[in-house]
Design a protein around this motif. Sequence first.
Motif, PDB file in Angstrom:
ATOM      1  N   GLU A  37      10.551  66.919 129.924  1.00 38.06           N
ATOM      2  CA  GLU A  37       9.763  66.925 128.564  1.00 38.06           C
ATOM      3  C   GLU A  37       8.402  67.684 128.760  1.00 38.06           C
ATOM      4  OE1 GLU A  37      10.156  62.850 126.089  1.00 38.06           O
ATOM      5  OE2 GLU A  37      10.550  62.449 128.174  1.00 38.06           O
ATOM      6  N   VAL A  38       7.752  67.601 129.930  1.00 41.17           N
ATOM      7  CA  VAL A  38       6.659  68.138 129.950  1.00 41.17           C
ATOM      8  C   VAL A  38       6.692  69.579 130.478  1.00 41.17           C
ATOM      9  CG1 VAL A  38       5.231  66.096 130.486  1.00 41.17           C
ATOM     10  CG2 VAL A  38       6.241  67.422 132.559  1.00 41.17           C
ATOM     11  N   LYS A  39       7.898  69.839 131.224  1.00 38.43           N
ATOM     12  CA  LYS A  39       8.236  71.318 131.434  1.00 38.43           C
ATOM     13  C   LYS A  39       8.074  72.297 130.210  1.00 38.43           C
ATOM     14  CE  LYS A  39      11.746  71.984 133.864  1.00 38.43           C
ATOM     15  NZ  LYS A  39      11.819  72.374 135.357  1.00 38.43           N
TER      16      LYS A  39
ATOM     17  N   THR B 169      -5.030  71.111 127.611  1.00 38.61           N
ATOM     18  CA  THR B 169      -4.670  70.091 128.602  1.00 38.61           C
ATOM     19  C   THR B 169      -4.471  70.706 129.961  1.00 38.61           C
ATOM     20  OG1 THR B 169      -3.473  68.877 126.821  1.00 38.61           O
ATOM     21  CG2 THR B 169      -2.894  68.073 129.178  1.00 38.61           C
ATOM     22  N   PRO B 170      -5.077  70.350 130.904  1.00 38.41           N
ATOM     23  CA  PRO B 170      -5.089  71.193 132.216  1.00 38.41           C
ATOM     24  C   PRO B 170      -3.827  71.111 132.782  1.00 38.41           C
ATOM     25  CG  PRO B 170      -6.948  69.722 132.379  1.00 38.41           C
ATOM     26  CD  PRO B 170      -6.167  69.338 131.169  1.00 38.41           C
ATOM     27  N   ILE B 171      -3.075  69.823 133.030  1.00 40.88           N
ATOM     28  CA  ILE B 171      -1.831  69.736 133.944  1.00 40.88           C
ATOM     29  C   ILE B 171      -0.705  69.046 132.985  1.00 40.88           C
ATOM     30  CG2 ILE B 171      -0.872  69.054 136.205  1.00 40.88           C
ATOM     31  CD1 ILE B 171      -3.975  68.565 137.017  1.00 40.88           C
ATOM     32  N   ALA B 172       0.281  69.700 133.270  1.00 42.02           N
ATOM     33  CA  ALA B 172       1.606  69.139 132.601  1.00 42.02           C
ATOM     34  C   ALA B 172       2.261  68.079 133.797  1.00 42.02           C
ATOM     35  CB  ALA B 172       2.622  70.008 132.152  1.00 42.02           C
ATOM     36  N   LEU B 173       2.529  66.670 133.564  1.00 45.30           N
ATOM     37  CA  LEU B 173       2.919  65.945 134.409  1.00 45.30           C
ATOM     38  C   LEU B 173       3.962  64.944 133.621  1.00 45.30           C
ATOM     39  CD1 LEU B 173       3.133  64.519 137.579  1.00 45.30           C
ATOM     40  CD2 LEU B 173       1.365  63.125 136.636  1.00 45.30           C
ATOM     41  N   GLY B 174       5.176  64.873 134.026  1.00 48.26           N
ATOM     42  CA  GLY B 174       6.201  63.945 133.695  1.00 48.26           C
ATOM     43  C   GLY B 174       6.501  62.692 134.713  1.00 48.26           C
ATOM     44  N   ASN B 175       5.549  61.700 134.631  1.00 44.65           N
ATOM     45  CA  ASN B 175       5.590  60.721 135.782  1.00 44.65           C
ATOM     46  C   ASN B 175       6.735  59.652 135.459  1.00 44.65           C
ATOM     47  OD1 ASN B 175       4.964  60.259 138.317  1.00 44.65           O
ATOM     48  ND2 ASN B 175       3.301  58.917 137.515  1.00 44.65           N
ATOM     49  N   LYS B 176       7.576  59.875 134.439  1.00 40.06           N
ATOM     50  CA  LYS B 176       8.592  59.105 134.210  1.00 40.06           C
ATOM     51  C   LYS B 176       9.469  59.138 135.357  1.00 40.06           C
ATOM     52  CE  LYS B 176      12.285  58.164 131.202  1.00 40.06           C
ATOM     53  NZ  LYS B 176      13.004  58.745 129.883  1.00 40.06           N
ATOM     54  N   ASP B 177       9.597  60.198 135.860  1.00 40.80           N
ATOM     55  CA  ASP B 177      10.544  60.459 136.795  1.00 40.80           C
ATOM     56  C   ASP B 177       9.969  60.020 138.225  1.00 40.80           C
ATOM     57  OD1 ASP B 177      12.767  61.452 135.669  1.00 40.80           O
ATOM     58  OD2 ASP B 177      11.548  63.508 135.303  1.00 40.80           O
TER      59      ASP B 177
ATOM     60  N   MET C 198      -1.314  74.274 134.042  1.00 42.66           N
ATOM     61  CA  MET C 198      -0.793  74.124 135.246  1.00 42.66           C
ATOM     62  C   MET C 198       0.324  73.191 135.263  1.00 42.66           C
ATOM     63  SD  MET C 198      -4.259  74.058 137.434  1.00 42.66           S
ATOM     64  CE  MET C 198      -5.496  73.203 136.378  1.00 42.66           C
ATOM     65  N   TYR C 199       0.987  73.566 136.375  1.00 40.88           N
ATOM     66  CA  TYR C 199       2.268  72.300 136.529  1.00 40.88           C
ATOM     67  C   TYR C 199       2.526  72.715 138.241  1.00 40.88           C
ATOM     68  CZ  TYR C 199       7.155  71.354 135.546  1.00 40.88           C
ATOM     69  OH  TYR C 199       8.504  70.619 135.489  1.00 40.88           O
ATOM     70  N   LEU C 200       2.633  71.403 138.675  1.00 43.81           N
ATOM     71  CA  LEU C 200       2.915  71.409 140.260  1.00 43.81           C
ATOM     72  C   LEU C 200       4.521  71.015 140.132  1.00 43.81           C
ATOM     73  CD1 LEU C 200       2.416  71.270 143.138  1.00 43.81           C
ATOM     74  CD2 LEU C 200       1.751  68.897 142.700  1.00 43.81           C
ATOM     75  N   ILE C 201       5.269  71.980 140.535  1.00 45.36           N
ATOM     76  CA  ILE C 201       6.710  71.573 140.973  1.00 45.36           C
ATOM     77  C   ILE C 201       7.173  72.624 141.832  1.00 45.36           C
ATOM     78  CG2 ILE C 201       7.708  73.779 139.189  1.00 45.36           C
ATOM     79  CD1 ILE C 201       8.593  70.000 139.043  1.00 45.36           C
ATOM     80  N   ALA C 202       8.448  72.263 142.358  1.00 38.72           N
ATOM     81  CA  ALA C 202       9.158  72.773 143.407  1.00 38.72           C
ATOM     82  C   ALA C 202       9.838  74.141 143.039  1.00 38.72           C
ATOM     83  CB  ALA C 202       9.953  71.895 144.329  1.00 38.72           C
ATOM     84  N   THR C 203      10.008  75.114 144.022  1.00 36.98           N
ATOM     85  CA  THR C 203      10.579  76.420 143.801  1.00 36.98           C
ATOM     86  C   THR C 203      11.790  76.592 143.001  1.00 36.98           C
ATOM     87  OG1 THR C 203      10.701  76.554 145.888  1.00 36.98           O
ATOM     88  CG2 THR C 203       8.934  77.792 145.294  1.00 36.98           C
TER      89      THR C 203
END
Lengths: 292, 416
Positions: B246-248, B175-183, B258-263
């Motif tokens: 959850e996706v983290k 799975t390329p990218i983790a995304l928890g879009n419930k938020d 991959m995972y797009l998130i802030a620092t």
Amino acid sequence: MNKVMSNKWIIALYVLPALLLIGVLIFIPLILSGYYGLMEWNGIGEMEFIGLENYIAAIQDLKFWDSALHSALLAIFSTLSLVVYLAISMILASKIKGADLLRKIYLIPMLLSSVAIAQLWIKVFNPANGMLNRILMAIGFENPPAWLANPDIVLYAIFIPILWQYAGFYILIYYAALKNVPETIIEAARIDGASPLQIAYRIKLPLIKGVVKVTVVLAIVGSLKYFDLIYVMTGGGPNGASEVMASYMYKLAFSTNDFGYGSAIGFLLLIITLIVTVIVRKLTADKDEIQY
Amino acid sequence: MAGCNGDSEDSSANTEDEKTIDFMHLWPEGSSAEHNRIVNDIVKEYESENEGVNIELEILSNEQYKDKIKVLSTSDELPDVGMTWAAGYMEPYVEGDKYASLDDVVESEELKGQFVSGTTDAFSVDGTAYGLPLELNIATVFYNQAIFEEHGLEAPETNEEFQNVVQTLKENGVTPIALGNKDRWTGSLWYMYYADRIGGSDLLTSAINREESFENPALIQAAEEVQNLVDMNAFNDGHNGLSDQEVKSMFMNGQTAMYLIATWDLPNYTTNEEVPQEFRDSVGYFDFPTVDGKGEKSSYVGGPGVGLFVAENSEVKEEAKDFTKFFVQKWGEKSVTEAGVIPATKVDAESLDLPQMYVDVLDDLNNASNLTLFADVQMSPDTAEVHLNQIQALFGGEVTPEEFAKAHEEALSQEE
């Protein structure tokens, strides 16, 4: 003593504390929320009186009607599931093996807080690692649905834990009512040759009719104002697909800072619930209540 | 009952010249252990340096905090010092005269020139500061180098390369990218980056400010790019129903690449001892790729996280302001070395022994050509709600890019 009790002032005095409590805790907030509904107010700054604008906006608000429809669906499903609960409690009330253990199992969801139940079912519904999809994949489904992410399914998926959550409550009520049905009547019917189904349908059911009516009202009213699992599990999403009236009201008041509009929706929710309750009571009204 | 007794003893000990500052924050011990401990240390230090001042703490988690603050402000009972978010979030509070002006604190000897430029702007309304920024974050793509190496991949520079990475991973069953879009704001990051790359760093902000239409072709194309990724199955299944938390864990377990998130997540990849060393070593990050040669990689989505406010009607306003000044100073020192988060005050990276990834991020921040504040924070709460719902619909394929842009345009124009 009788003299004291027939004194109207004394009666009033005894009733007063309860009346005050109900007034302060229930009626005043109700009136206030109706009043806030007349305001343009973000909950923080100045209030501005705008008359019925919020109420008119709500009636024209498609999202509100969507959420009302979802609440209505929940009410229908809850009412239908009462039949299942009734059947289960009939079986539990007859003398079967293990009934005692089963009664306890059905009650477990009542012991858990809504948030715990929500967390539990979020894990069950997890599209990749959840129990449900693991089972589905094991028995050959290649692409089981993402239950809480699919707008066509999410509403029904979330009904499952809600109905599960309240099963024990209704089963307990029915069970208690059935235990009150005099054994002698059932015994007499059995001697007359009635089958267990006939006994259930023609004797037990009419005798607990009053309780059934109460549960129908409870299920409908409870569904219309339902909030907690939906809020925790989906937040009304994705994109409003699982929004119900109460979660929509909450979102307006707390997420979008539209306190006045949220209050108006809350007040409409009250009115709708009241109307439905009256209708349900009228529909189920029965003049020749059976006494035993 | 013992707890109740303890409380009443505390308050009865307040003699006339003792002051109590109520301070509400949102870093519970359970979920933000390091933050929580640092706050407690700072509070203790302040109390010992200032005889006769007590700091009463109340701690709630994020969502509960937001709800409670709203209720408290309605009844005019805000804590003396509390935490706030920037821009659109704080505007109603400022307009309702709930927050005190903090200009004197920002301009004070101790803090003048200490804040990273731009961070105080987000906490200002009409040129007056109403909040003191504590954190500064930029969003970047964190990636699992071990997985990349296994499939012969390199950190992508362009969208084309990025899509190749996604394709290759897909073909190899990762799975390329983790995304928890419930938020929802999580998906918003993706959209914002595409908007930034395709339309330039000012376009989205201009559209929100009504200097530009949201139906600008570049903003529509950004939505298309998002849907391209969705159609490629770049994200984990059911992303619209899963929370970021959850996706983290999917990313941290090596289930996604991959995972797009802030620092604010940096500690998990650098200092957090609870995360296996092996995983921390394998995590790298890259800037969001350019699209068709457009966009600058040094343009970031991000901005200050939470800040401190002082209540306008506080009975101990001066003491409260003094405490916030002290807090910001100490926070600037401790948050870097002890929690690994980036404060909104300047950091002297060279004098400190910091993890390499942390130094790199600081470098990026120092060289950033632009910082676009999170869209839902820029917008008013009403419009933000529309934006977030539309983001979910976009990722769920329920709206076309054109409908997506139109919904925004309508919501934004209603505000004018």
